[in-house]
Design an enzyme around this catalytic site. Structure first.
Site, PDB file in Angstrom:
ATOM      1  N   HIS A  76       0.794  -1.229   0.000  1.00  0.00           N
ATOM      2  CA  HIS A  76       0.000   0.000   0.000  1.00  0.00           C
ATOM      3  C   HIS A  76       0.835   1.292   0.000  1.00  0.00           C
ATOM      4  O   HIS A  76       0.848   2.059  -0.962  1.00  0.00           O
ATOM      5  CB  HIS A  76      -0.917   0.023   1.238  1.00  0.00           C
ATOM      6  CG  HIS A  76      -1.722  -1.221   1.418  1.00  0.00           C
ATOM      7  ND1 HIS A  76      -2.799  -1.524   0.622  1.00  0.00           N
ATOM      8  CD2 HIS A  76      -1.607  -2.245   2.305  1.00  0.00           C
ATOM      9  CE1 HIS A  76      -3.330  -2.675   1.013  1.00  0.00           C
ATOM     10  NE2 HIS A  76      -2.623  -3.132   2.034  1.00  0.00           N
TER      11      HIS A  76
HETATM   12  C1  BDR Z   1      -3.131   0.649   5.334  1.00  0.00           C
HETATM   13  O1  BDR Z   1      -3.356   0.172   6.664  1.00  0.00           O
HETATM   14  C2  BDR Z   1      -2.145  -0.176   7.276  1.00  0.00           C
HETATM   15  O2  BDR Z   1      -2.277  -1.397   7.903  1.00  0.00           O
HETATM   16  C3  BDR Z   1      -1.091  -0.149   6.200  1.00  0.00           C
HETATM   17  O3  BDR Z   1       0.144   0.290   6.731  1.00  0.00           O
HETATM   18  C4  BDR Z   1      -1.637   0.823   5.186  1.00  0.00           C
HETATM   19  O4  BDR Z   1      -1.298   2.149   5.512  1.00  0.00           O
HETATM   20  C5  BDR Z   1      -3.754  -0.315   4.348  1.00  0.00           C
HETATM   21  O5  BDR Z   1      -5.126  -0.430   4.576  1.00  0.00           O
END
Ligand code: BDR
Ligand code: CA
Length: 312
Positions: free
Chosen positions: A241
């Site tokens: 992500h």
């Molecule tokens: C987001 O949530 C977190 O767990 C990850 O780091 C990312 O920023 C993804 O949904």
């Protein structure tokens, strides 16, 4: 000219890769890293941020601790994804660089006041609590923000912490809605795009081949991180992500999206934290965010791997 950024983050293995990418990129000047509670509590996210700076050979950088809980709700964390430390996987040493004494929100406010108007970009990789506190305390600074580029939300892909909500937005939906309504230029990298960026075995081999500390740590981080999503989605590799925020700053032409209205659900329990993106313009709500859905995933990994390969 380098682009000045502040990285607001809750590391998090994917946050770690985003921070490494930023440090490895001479186009970016990382003015500071501000930690927020999210994947794990604040005491761990600020510690993890310092570990990553040192991994990148950047013990000279500045890490600030910010909000330890969302604006109005109790903190929800994600140890089931990131492990107990938030950064499970590699064995990184305890950092020796100090945590800055200044509060993260004060640092962001002071920096926006000091730097030339329109020159500082806020990169948000976690719940938006720190950024929202800046907007609440100093709304007059909005015109001085160049852009807020954030990882969060998901509309076409659904949610990852509830059926309708993505984690960062769900943790602090009120903060996210303040950001959407702020009037600052906002760019969103939601699950709709990050789910197209998969840490496949072939891509992990390319990190392994670096033969560096950062390459090995990246493999350990990603192997731990992907196991949860691989099981959930049945894919080769999991979505990566947060590094998309930094890659977007470096190579915006790799991404495709459109300006539309994005509104956050803050009251309905079933859909709390949902990012309602008016992609087809069926309302007359103002177009307040550039919402990204497409990416050249091969070119993204070429960039990420080439850059992290420059680090120690
Ligand atoms: C987001 O949530 C977190 O767990 C990850 O780091 C990312 O920023 C993804 O949904
Ligand atoms: Ca994150």
């Amino acid at each position: 000219m380098t682009r000045k950024i502040i990285i607001d983050t809750d590391p998090g293995q994917d946050d770690a890769l985003a921070i490494l990418l930023a440090f490895a990129s001479p186009e970016l000047d990382v003015l500071g890293i501000t930690a927020v509670a999210g994947n794990v509590p604040l005491a761990l996210t600020e510690l993890n941020a310092r570990k990553i700076c040192e991994l990148a050979g950047r013990a000279d950088s500045k890490v600030f601790a910010g909000a330890d809980r969302p604006l109005m709700r109790l903190l929800v964390t994600a140890e089931h994804v990131h492990g107990k430390t938030g950064l499970d996987g590699p064995d990184l040493p305890e950092p020796s660089m100090p945590l800055q004494k200044q509060h993260a929100v004060d640092f962001i406010i002071e920096t926006l006041r000091r730097e030339e108007a329109g020159s500082v970009t806020l990169c948000a990789l976690g719940p938006l609590t720190n950024i929202a506190q800046v907007l609440i305390r100093a709304p007059e600074l909005v015109p001085r923000i160049r852009e807020i580029v954030l990882m969060g939300g998901g509309f076409f892909e659904g949610g990852n912490i509830t059926p309708t909500a993505e984690f960062n937005i769900y943790v602090d939906p009120h903060a996210a809605q303040l950001v959407m309504q702020s009037g600052a230029p906002v760019t969103i990298l939601p699950l709709d795009v990050t789910h197209k960026v998969l840490t496949t075995a072939r891509r992990l081999d390319r990190f392994r081949a670096m033969g560096t500390k950062s390459g090995d740590a990246s493999v350990a981080l990603l192997e731990f991180f992907e196991r949860f999503d691989e099981e959930k989605y049945g894919s080769d590799g999991g979505p990566l992500h947060d590094p998309n925020v930094i890659a977007y700053l470096l190579r915006p032409e790799l991404y495709g999206g459109r300006l539309c209205n994005v509104t956050i659900e803050t009251s309905n329990e079933l859909t709390l934290g949902m990012t309602v993106a008016d992609w087809w313009g069926v309302t007359h709500r103002p177009k307040n965010a550039f919402y990204i859905r497409d990416v050249d995933d091969e070119a993204f990994f070429d960039l990420l791997i080439e850059r992290i390969g420059r680090l120690p």
